[in-house]
Design an enzyme around this catalytic site. Sequence first.
Site, PDB file in Angstrom:
ATOM      1  N   HIS A  48      -8.958 -11.914  20.908  1.00 19.33           N
ATOM      2  CA  HIS A  48      -9.769 -10.848  20.324  1.00 19.33           C
ATOM      3  C   HIS A  48     -11.256 -10.967  20.649  1.00 19.33           C
ATOM      4  CE1 HIS A  48      -6.462  -9.021  18.264  1.00 19.33           C
ATOM      5  NE2 HIS A  48      -6.142 -10.143  17.668  1.00 19.33           N
ATOM      6  N   GLU A 152       3.449 -14.353  13.637  1.00 15.09           N
ATOM      7  CA  GLU A 152       2.590 -13.393  12.941  1.00 15.09           C
ATOM      8  C   GLU A 152       3.223 -12.006  12.861  1.00 15.09           C
ATOM      9  OE1 GLU A 152      -1.143 -13.181  15.009  1.00 15.09           O
ATOM     10  OE2 GLU A 152      -0.223 -13.472  16.968  1.00 15.09           O
ATOM     11  N   ASP A 178      -2.055 -10.195  11.021  1.00 12.14           N
ATOM     12  CA  ASP A 178      -1.028  -9.423  11.719  1.00 12.14           C
ATOM     13  C   ASP A 178       0.273  -9.393  10.929  1.00 12.14           C
ATOM     14  OD1 ASP A 178      -1.992  -8.291  14.237  1.00 12.14           O
ATOM     15  OD2 ASP A 178      -2.415 -10.348  14.811  1.00 12.14           O
TER      16      ASP A 178
END
EC number: 4.1.2.-
Length: 269
Positions: A48, A152, A178
């Site tokens: 990210h 996740e 997530d």
Amino acid sequence: MQLPANPFKAALRRAEPLYGIWAGFATPYAAEIIATTGYDWMLVDGEHAPNTVPTLLGQLQAVAPYATHPVVRAVQGDTVLIKQLLDVGVQTLMVPMVETAEQARELVRAMRYPPHGVRGVGGGLTRATRWDAVPDYIRTAHEQLCLIVQIESPRGVAHAAEIAAVEGVDAVFIGPADLSTGMGHAGDASQGEVQEAIRRTVQATLAAGKACGILAPREEDARRYADWGCRFIAVGIDISLLRQAALANLGRYRATQATDQAAPASRTY
């Protein structure tokens, strides 16, 4: 020269508590600052944060003199990308969104040389071999490499026991944001069914004899997960910490300004 040891992998095997911090600035300068603060490990985020293989290399070089161990998260579990990351010197690799044991086995193969895997041989071109200064690197590299798979998603939770049991998987890391979003709670991991899914994943991981970790910036969450058996916990995010500190600092002056403006004018002449 000898193959550099992986103290993080050794500490996981000793079941030591390890406190980490998320590194999202994607610059060597910021990464080195974090490395001076004493955290056991730092997650250099390639998923990210705006990182590439060259920027990750720069951060690995910047933190190399310090005790804080860099864990690098890949953007995805791509075999070619994993080869590049290992070649620039990543020793501990985290891969996001692992949902099946077969995915985990393919990741293990990506991290190992033939005949046990498919990692390509870079030889003297690679920082990992210290440009061929490490003898027998191909034969011994796997001993100091550490693979962390992220669970996740609801599907990953359902297969947690099988994923954790894969030979070559060293640890499981739970992604609460997530996971909670995938369960319909838009990033709210405090919901009861999300907490139960986290607990089940921790239990399945420990039952397989593997270490379990999680991201928990809130202290009460971190301590609860530690009680459940998580041994490596990211307790802060560098970008969030900077923003919170900046807001708090400004807030003190804004509050003083508001107080001054509200005070009655002095009648002293």
